[in-house]
Enzyme design. Structure first.
Site, PDB file in Angstrom:
ATOM      1  N   ASN A   1       0.883  -1.134   0.037  1.00 11.73           N
ATOM      2  CA  ASN A   1      -0.145   0.053   0.023  1.00 11.73           C
ATOM      3  C   ASN A   1       0.824   1.201   0.218  1.00 11.73           C
ATOM      4  O   ASN A   1       1.753   1.435   0.896  1.00 11.73           O
ATOM      5  CB  ASN A   1      -0.725  -0.019   1.134  1.00 11.73           C
ATOM      6  CG  ASN A   1      -1.776   1.214   1.240  1.00 11.73           C
ATOM      7  OD1 ASN A   1      -1.773   2.090   0.536  1.00 11.73           O
ATOM      8  ND2 ASN A   1      -2.940   1.309   1.977  1.00 11.73           N
TER       9      ASN A   1
ATOM     10  N   TYR B   1      -8.561  15.639  -6.164  1.00 15.37           N
ATOM     11  CA  TYR B   1      -8.199  14.828  -7.205  1.00 15.37           C
ATOM     12  C   TYR B   1      -7.109  15.803  -8.055  1.00 15.37           C
ATOM     13  O   TYR B   1      -5.952  15.569  -8.238  1.00 15.37           O
ATOM     14  CB  TYR B   1      -8.879  14.164  -8.032  1.00 15.37           C
ATOM     15  CG  TYR B   1      -8.498  13.402  -9.121  1.00 15.37           C
ATOM     16  CD1 TYR B   1      -7.579  11.903  -8.745  1.00 15.37           C
ATOM     17  CD2 TYR B   1      -8.384  13.341 -10.268  1.00 15.37           C
ATOM     18  CE1 TYR B   1      -7.252  11.013  -9.664  1.00 15.37           C
ATOM     19  CE2 TYR B   1      -7.878  12.736 -11.435  1.00 15.37           C
ATOM     20  CZ  TYR B   1      -7.266  11.551 -11.053  1.00 15.37           C
ATOM     21  OH  TYR B   1      -6.650  10.576 -11.963  1.00 15.37           O
TER      22      TYR B   1
HETATM   23  N1  LIG Z   1      -8.859   5.791 -15.884  1.00 11.11           N
HETATM   24  C1  LIG Z   1      -8.714   7.268 -16.185  1.00 11.11           C
HETATM   25  O1  LIG Z   1      -9.500   7.828 -16.602  1.00 11.11           O
HETATM   26  C2  LIG Z   1      -7.579   8.295 -15.759  1.00 11.11           C
HETATM   27  C3  LIG Z   1      -7.518   9.406 -16.056  1.00 11.11           C
HETATM   28  C4  LIG Z   1      -6.346  10.011 -15.755  1.00 11.11           C
HETATM   29  C5  LIG Z   1      -5.151   9.493 -14.794  1.00 11.11           C
HETATM   30  N2  LIG Z   1      -5.486   8.191 -14.477  1.00 11.11           N
HETATM   31  C6  LIG Z   1      -4.358   7.658 -13.315  1.00 11.11           C
HETATM   32  O2  LIG Z   1      -4.066   6.329 -13.943  1.00 11.11           O
HETATM   33  C7  LIG Z   1      -3.768   5.559 -12.613  1.00 11.11           C
HETATM   34  C8  LIG Z   1      -4.008   4.430 -12.943  1.00 11.11           C
HETATM   35  O3  LIG Z   1      -5.219   4.423 -12.617  1.00 11.11           O
HETATM   36  P1  LIG Z   1      -6.456   3.421 -13.393  1.00 11.11           P
HETATM   37  O4  LIG Z   1      -7.258   4.110 -14.389  1.00 11.11           O
HETATM   38  O5  LIG Z   1      -5.636   2.332 -14.430  1.00 11.11           O
HETATM   39  O6  LIG Z   1      -7.300   2.533 -12.516  1.00 11.11           O
HETATM   40  P2  LIG Z   1      -7.375   1.243 -11.758  1.00 11.11           P
HETATM   41  O7  LIG Z   1      -8.477   1.341 -10.543  1.00 11.11           O
HETATM   42  O8  LIG Z   1      -7.639   0.234 -12.932  1.00 11.11           O
HETATM   43  O9  LIG Z   1      -5.856   0.938 -11.088  1.00 11.11           O
HETATM   44  C9  LIG Z   1      -5.404   1.534 -10.051  1.00 11.11           C
HETATM   45  C10 LIG Z   1      -4.782   0.368  -9.367  1.00 11.11           C
HETATM   46  O10 LIG Z   1      -3.916   0.886  -8.345  1.00 11.11           O
HETATM   47  C11 LIG Z   1      -4.267   0.427  -7.058  1.00 11.11           C
HETATM   48  N3  LIG Z   1      -4.033   1.135  -5.938  1.00 11.11           N
HETATM   49  C12 LIG Z   1      -4.970   2.195  -5.694  1.00 11.11           C
HETATM   50  N4  LIG Z   1      -4.612   2.664  -4.468  1.00 11.11           N
HETATM   51  C13 LIG Z   1      -3.201   1.959  -4.039  1.00 11.11           C
HETATM   52  C14 LIG Z   1      -2.424   2.257  -2.850  1.00 11.11           C
HETATM   53  N5  LIG Z   1      -2.825   3.105  -2.185  1.00 11.11           N
HETATM   54  N6  LIG Z   1      -1.441   1.326  -2.827  1.00 11.11           N
HETATM   55  C15 LIG Z   1      -1.129   0.547  -3.864  1.00 11.11           C
HETATM   56  N7  LIG Z   1      -1.989   0.136  -4.885  1.00 11.11           N
HETATM   57  C16 LIG Z   1      -3.156   1.147  -5.118  1.00 11.11           C
HETATM   58  C17 LIG Z   1      -5.537  -0.267  -7.276  1.00 11.11           C
HETATM   59  O11 LIG Z   1      -5.791  -1.432  -6.221  1.00 11.11           O
HETATM   60  C18 LIG Z   1      -5.571  -0.578  -8.720  1.00 11.11           C
HETATM   61  O12 LIG Z   1      -5.286  -2.108  -8.775  1.00 11.11           O
HETATM   62  C19 LIG Z   1      -4.216   6.628 -11.534  1.00 11.11           C
HETATM   63  O13 LIG Z   1      -2.961   7.204 -10.885  1.00 11.11           O
HETATM   64  C20 LIG Z   1      -5.054   7.424 -11.867  1.00 11.11           C
HETATM   65  O14 LIG Z   1      -5.526   8.604 -11.261  1.00 11.11           O
HETATM   66  C21 LIG Z   1      -6.550   7.442 -14.741  1.00 11.11           C
END
Ligand SMILES: NC(=O)c1ccc[n+]([C@@H]2O[C@H](COP(=O)([O-])OP(=O)(O)OC[C@H]3O[C@@H](n4cnc5c(N)ncnc54)[C@H](O)[C@@H]3O)[C@@H](O)[C@H]2O)c1
Length: 250
Positions: A62, A154
């Site tokens: 985490n 965020y």
């Molecule tokens: N999906 C979108 O539209 C989008 C847009 C812009 C930025 N992002 C960024 O992309 C990144 C990845 O997100 P995603 O969209 O693939 O989401 P996702 O939920 O599919 O993956 C995120 C992963 O991070 C893990 N996670 C969350 N908090 C955690 C912690 N404290 N310690 C360890 N692991 C943790 C979760 O278990 C999950 O597996 C994030 O930083 C998100 O802010 C996503």
């Protein structure tokens, strides 16, 4: 084999953008530490990599815990001998608008998206500074430069991470460590599953995206790969927005 024998840590790699990046990095020859607080997700991704002949380990950490992050880096060093690449991808989001937004809401999002990335950087820097080599890629968002309604925490966390990218790039340039960011646009992942379950919401976003569609994790991962590879060795302190043109229209 653009990352042949490089050792990469990718946080939040049990799902979405991190998982797609882990799979792509391994295809390009990297040894990948698939890190997530959801161990099951991390194990599935590591298994998929190994089934295709790649090298990976799944680790539970985490990023809100300094102890867990430090232990994660120790295990990677023991397993793979070094650390070349860190992708700070784990992140979270909460939709809480003002005036409802509380200090605890902001603290939670900042602690994961911003401080979590900082903790991971601190854990890998002794190795990177000693070897005078490193690639750090912070996953920010279009929301680092565009305000979203109810997304103050965020927005602040990703804006802060964008500036940390620039500041670290400056401080670490003399150690031959490149620090860049990838700012995804609206991407279909676990994080946005509920948001994009509503077709009207999808249409609303698609109208704001010049390329006219939401992104996929596979759209984002190649930009992360480029910044992790030596093809980008003269690029530092930058954000590449992979957003179908969304930021360009603002
Ligand atoms: N999906 C979108 O539209 C989008 C847009 C812009 C930025 N992002 C960024 O992309 C990144 C990845 O997100 P995603 O969209 O693939 O989401 P996702 O939920 O599919 O993956 C995120 C992963 O991070 C893990 N996670 C969350 N908090 C955690 C912690 N404290 N310690 C360890 N692991 C943790 C979760 O278990 C999950 O597996 C994030 O930083 C998100 O802010 C996503």
């Amino acid at each position: 084999m653009r990352l042949k024998d490089k050792v990469a840590i990718i946080t939040g790699a049990g799902s979405g953008i991190g998982a797609a990046s882990a799979i792509l990095f391994a295809q390009e020859g990297a040894k990948v530490a698939v890190v997530d607080m959801n161990l099951k997700g991390a194990e599935e991704v590591a298994q998929e990599i190994k089934a295709k002949g790649g090298k990976a380990i799944a680790l539970k950490a985490n990023i809100a815990s300094t102890d867990e992050v430090d232990k994660m880096a120790e295990i990677v060093l023991k397993e793979f001998g070094t650390i070349d690449i860190l992708v700070n991808n784990a992140g979270t989001n909460e939709f809480v608008p003002f005036p409802v937004l509380q200090e605890a809401d902001v603290a939670k999002v900042m602690d994961i998206n911003f401080m979590g990335s900082f903790r991971c950087v601190k854990a890998v820097l002794p190795t990177m500074t000693e070897k005078m080599y490193g690639k750090i890629i912070n996953i920010t968002s279009v929301m680092s430069v565009i305000a979203g309604k109810g997304q103050n925490a965020y927005n602040a966390s990703k804006g802060a991470l964008k500036m940390l990218t620039q500041g670290m790039a400056y401080d670490l340039a003399s150690y031959n460590i490149n620090v860049n960011a990838v700012g995804p646009g609206m991407t279909r992942t676990g994080l946005t599953k509920n948001l994009f379950a509503n077709p009207d919401r999808v249409k609303w976003f698609e109208e704001k995206i010049p390329l006219g569609r939401l992104g996929t994790p596979e759209d984002i991962a190649p930009a992360i790969l480029f910044l992790a590879s030596d093809e980008s060795s003269y690029i530092t302190g930058q954000t590449i927005f992979v957003d179908g043109g969304m930021v360009a229209t603002r």
